[in-house]
Design a protein around this motif. Sequence first.
Motif, mmCIF file in Angstrom:
data_model
loop_
_atom_site.group_PDB
_atom_site.id
_atom_site.type_symbol
_atom_site.label_atom_id
_atom_site.label_comp_id
_atom_site.label_asym_id
_atom_site.label_seq_id
_atom_site.Cartn_x
_atom_site.Cartn_y
_atom_site.Cartn_z
ATOM 1 N N MET A 176 0.850 -1.191 0.000
ATOM 2 C CA MET A 176 0.000 0.000 0.000
ATOM 3 C C MET A 176 0.888 1.243 0.000
ATOM 4 S SD MET A 176 -2.954 -1.063 -0.234
ATOM 5 C CE MET A 176 -3.000 -2.779 -0.666
ATOM 6 N N THR A 213 -3.913 8.908 -8.031
ATOM 7 C CA THR A 213 -4.148 7.732 -7.201
ATOM 8 C C THR A 213 -4.155 6.471 -8.051
ATOM 9 O OG1 THR A 213 -6.512 7.999 -7.477
ATOM 10 C CG2 THR A 213 -5.553 8.979 -5.508
ATOM 11 N N ASN A 222 -3.790 0.869 -5.228
ATOM 12 C CA ASN A 222 -2.993 0.754 -4.012
ATOM 13 C C ASN A 222 -2.249 2.056 -3.657
ATOM 14 O OD1 ASN A 222 -1.328 0.455 -6.233
ATOM 15 N ND2 ASN A 222 0.132 -0.846 -5.150
ATOM 16 N N SER A 225 -3.048 5.700 -2.087
ATOM 17 C CA SER A 225 -3.936 6.676 -1.473
ATOM 18 C C SER A 225 -3.204 8.006 -1.412
ATOM 19 C CB SER A 225 -4.277 6.262 -0.040
ATOM 20 O OG SER A 225 -4.914 5.015 -0.036
ATOM 21 N N GLN A 268 -8.309 2.095 -0.011
ATOM 22 C CA GLN A 268 -7.690 3.198 -0.729
ATOM 23 C C GLN A 268 -8.535 4.446 -0.481
ATOM 24 O OE1 GLN A 268 -8.843 5.008 -3.501
ATOM 25 N NE2 GLN A 268 -6.912 6.034 -3.985
#
Lengths: 354, 291
Positions: A110, A119, A122, A124, A271
């Motif tokens: 992540m 974005t 995975n 954010s 996310q």
Amino acid sequence: MKKLLISAAVVAMALGGTQAHAAGKLKACWVYLGAIGDMGYTFQHNEGLKQVQKELGDKVETVFVENVPEADAAGPIERLARDGCAIIFTTSFGYMEPTIQVAAKYPKVMFEHATGFKTAPNVSTYNAKFYQDRYVQGVVAAKMSKTGIAGYIVSFPIPEVVMGINSFMLGAQSVNPNFKVKIVWVNTWFDPGKEGDAAKVLFSQGADIITQHTDSAAAITVAEEQKKLGFGQSSDQIKFGPHAQLTAAVDNWGPYYVRRIKQLLDGTYKQAESWDGMAEGTVTLAPFANMPDDVKALAQKTADDIKSGKLEPFTGPITKQDGTTVGEKGKPLPAGDILGMNYYVKGIDDKLPQ
Amino acid sequence: MEQFYAIAITIVGASTPLLIAALGELVVERSGVLNLGVEGMMIIGAVTGFGAAYVTGNPYVGILAAIFGGMLMSLLFGFLTLTLLANQVATGLAITLLGIGLSALIGENLVGKQITRVPNFQGVDILIVFSFILVGLVSWFLFRTRYGLMVRAVGDNHSSAHAMGFSVIGLRYACVAFGGGCAGLAGGYLSLAQTPQWVENMTAGRGWIALALVVFATWLPQRLLFGAYLFGTISILAFTVQTFGWGIPSQLLSSTPYLVTVVALVLISRNKRLLTANTPACLGQAFVADR
């Protein structure tokens, strides 16, 4: 540097395999633009890391890499991804492209990119409404300035910086409609010498209060020396200006980092695009100082109103520099409009570099 | 008037560290040694100076410590390149990298500490005065003294100088140490006088500008004075112009000091004969005595 060596050693140990994982600890990693000793932006991100250690230390192992240039960030980010980091926070705007690139190769890791807008499943993004602090600063500046002019040292004309200038100006105008802001672009995030020189120039041009959107404490040091006033940036810089600092915008990333890592631990992680402000405690102000009680009270009230949502700095209609207006009367600007801000509000004596 | 003075003194403050560091490097290069470690020596000077001033509470001790710190780094450079004959370019770069890392390590606990800054009168401090004296001293030394002649001889043709009985390595060591002391002092100026604080990387590339100034000034101290002040003046004026709100793109203004300085110094060094005469012919070459 010592910490870099330690973190490098940690990375090296992790290279031996995924023992860290085997031990059941989740590995959370950070990529920093500056040095953790910059007493500003990077320092505050690292304070966030420390909070994670403190609160989740038994379940989470933290690793960071400092002084990573934006242009060469892909390598260090990828190394962290390969070394078993479960979540990687890339903390500067310029890491956007490298983060997206590396994230595509490591779908199970992540990624969290600070202050960007791109974005992926995975990747954010997280950001803070720093402009809320700047509004309070503007109010204080207009109250405290004798000349009615504030100096503003800025780095690059990205929306993040522009919205800060506008918010500062709107805050100042709420007290003194004729308030002036003089702007100097130094075209760097970090160069204490240049930032200090810019502050000296601004003071010589009639400003008696200084604020900055660059990373060092040079401006407040100069303000202290010249017996002028100013605001700390990113971090409480009262040590550099015990008689000069009125307050400081303090980034408090800890709550966000703890929240996201907790979510990853208990499986509720999704996310997301977060944009927290004063209400969530991500944006805070250093204690008000060097000002009379009535100004202190007004500043506190302004901050409280922003926190409770009663006051939103960017509430329509806002008059742009060219006289046109944006936003509906009485309604806050949509987040997208603020995040893409590329114009000055009325009253600013500068042309926005495009 | 007050405004002009404030701007002028800011210009002097921005130019002084460049001038001091570049003067040191000028002497080093005149002796035929190319030390690219100016940035590294400066940052070490900045941290040792600040540290000493913090511990003793005396900024003058800080100044001496800054000189000493820069000198130590330069002696390391000297040992590697003059005694062990390592490549000067690579070693200089290594000194810069080492200096930046080492200074961060030394300065870890100095971040955010307060010191007494170098006292000044109306913004003019002892180091600014000294930088002007240094220009005269270096110029006098190089062109009016026997030792200066020896330094230039060593830089122009080390084999001949050696044959005449000069100690090539000894002279070069002395020049390298002087250059290191100057670089350290320039770094100390930043942390003790200009913005009295310590933060990592605070020299932010000034060592490289000093290096470039030496070449563009064709190894002449007076031109160096001109170049350093031209650079400082344009940098500060670029900021000043921005406060007028004329709408000149700031990116353009930020690049003007580099452009103007390069153009001006290239123009004044058009004279090829003068240029050849002043370029140290043995610059960057290692010296091994035949016997």
